[in-house]
Design a protein around this motif. Structure first.
Motif: not given
Ligand SMILES: [Zn+2]
Ligand SMILES: [Zn+2]
Length: 381
Positions: A148, A150-151, A205, A207-208
């Motif tokens: 991921c 994002t994180c 997060c 996103t995930c």
């Protein structure tokens, strides 16, 4: 008379707690009913457990040292918690080992890591014979979990952190104390609040949702070496599934499936094909042009070649995957007997047979079962 608990464990009266534990461990392994079904061993196992129960408990050991027997009915008084419990069921062997010695394989206890290695992935790739023989750079589409972005695998929303689990204080497990035949057995179970991680994610997060990885479709190019065979697998290191928490990706295996070829069948690195030659050519000898996988070859068919004969074209098969060189191409010759003879051809053939002294019975031209059969097969009107 008091039982000799020290003697049962084979330790001295001055033995430390550790020595007692070690002695018990050794004997329990040897005599546990799971390991040793012998009835005598079961009795022995009960004695060992009783001895351990007594000697591992300071108060009970004290009674023994004063000449009493804490397990004797009414003997030592103090029939407190963890009494013998009569014919209570055996606790599983592994439970004992876990409870007293920490972990099945002696491994370390504690919270399990959020970041774990990913699984391998496998993908099927269909190739033509030409591609498996000479290699190819094949585009593939891979559907796996990836990190991921994002994180970066942490699983936490930007600017937030993991929190220590309050339910287990970060240990990842909760302990419970059971009273059993053996006395108190402390067992640990993974903490259900944090699933054993010891930490929680207060703000996952987006996103995930905290997994540290997401599923996505990627395009890759896989280099297929010359000479691969049906069923072989090409390993692409760390192109498999990314693990939870962004853990190291597993490997990707690309499994080769070779499509059947119209002309050639493959056996190992050798190729086989069939070529039809007329009876006359087989009898007189001829020259054939054979298309191989990557070239054209002229080969001689010797006069008098029999049906089912094979020509071998060296090193015209599939290149060897390891080492140098190639397999061979085998050309199987189908000698074709003519099926439609006009009257002139038939006469010539009969004359030919006559000169060779070969007897050929003449089938009736006018009807007759065999003639009709022949005409039906040959498509004569
Ligand atoms: Zn917890
Ligand atoms: Zn994420």
């Amino acid at each position: 008379m008091a039982r000799d608990y020290y003697g049962i464990l084979g330790v001295s009266r001055e033995a430390s707690d550790d020595e007692i534990k070690r002695a018990y461990r050794k004997l329990a392994r040897q005599f546990h009913p799971d390991v040793n079904p012998d009835p005598e061993a079961q009795e022995k196992f009960k004695d060992i457990n009783a001895a351990y129960e007594v000697l591992s408990d300071d108060r009970k050991r004290q009674i023994v040292d004063l000449g009493g027997d804490p397990l004797a009915p009414g003997g030592g008084g103090m029939g407190g918690p963890g009494g013998p419990g009569g014919a209570g069921p055996f606790v599983g062997f592994q439970d004992i080992m876990d409870a007293f010695f920490g972990g099945a394989a002696g491994g370390s206890r504690g919270p399990r890591p959020r970041t774990r290695p990913g699984a391998d992935a496998i993908l099927r790739l269909e190739l033509d014979l030409h591609e498996t023989a000479f290699g190819v750079e094949a585009p593939i589409t891979v559907d796996t979990a990836v990190l991921c972005t994002t994180c970066s695998g942490a699983g936490t929303a930007a600017g937030t952190h993991l929190a220590t689990c309050e339910a287990c204080g970060g240990r990842g497990e909760v302990q419970s104390v059971q009273r059993t035949f053996l006395g108190q057995v402390v067992s640990a179970r993974p903490c259900t609040v944090c699933q054993g991680y010891g930490t929680t994610i207060p703000h996952p997060c987006p996103t995930c949702t905290g997994d540290g990885r997401v599923r996505t479709r990627r395009s890759l190019t896989v280099k297929i070496p010359a000479g691969v065979e049906d069923g072989m697998r090409i390993r692409l290191a760390q192109q498999g599934e990314v693990g939870p928490g962004g853990g190291t990706a597993g490997d990707l295996y690309v499994e080769i499936h070779e499509r059947p070829h119209d002309v050639y069948s493959r056996k190992g690195d050798d190729l086989h094909c069939r070529v039809t030659v007329p009876m006359t050519a087989a009898a007189l000898g001829t020259r054939l042009t054979i298309k191989t996988l990557d070239s054209e070859e002229t080969v001689d068919v010797k006069a008098g070649t029999q049906p089912g004969s094979t020509l071998r074209l060296r090193a015209r098969g599939v290149p060897h995957l390891r080492g140098t060189g190639r397999g061979d191409l085998y050309v199987h010759l189908d000698v074709r007997t003519p099926t439609k003879l006009d009257p002139d051809q038939e006469k010539m053939l009969r004359d030919f047979a006559k000169t060779r002294g070969e007897e050929v019975a003449e089938l009736s031209k006018q009807g007759g079962f065999f003639s009709r059969m022949r005409d039906a097969f040959n498509g004569h009107a």
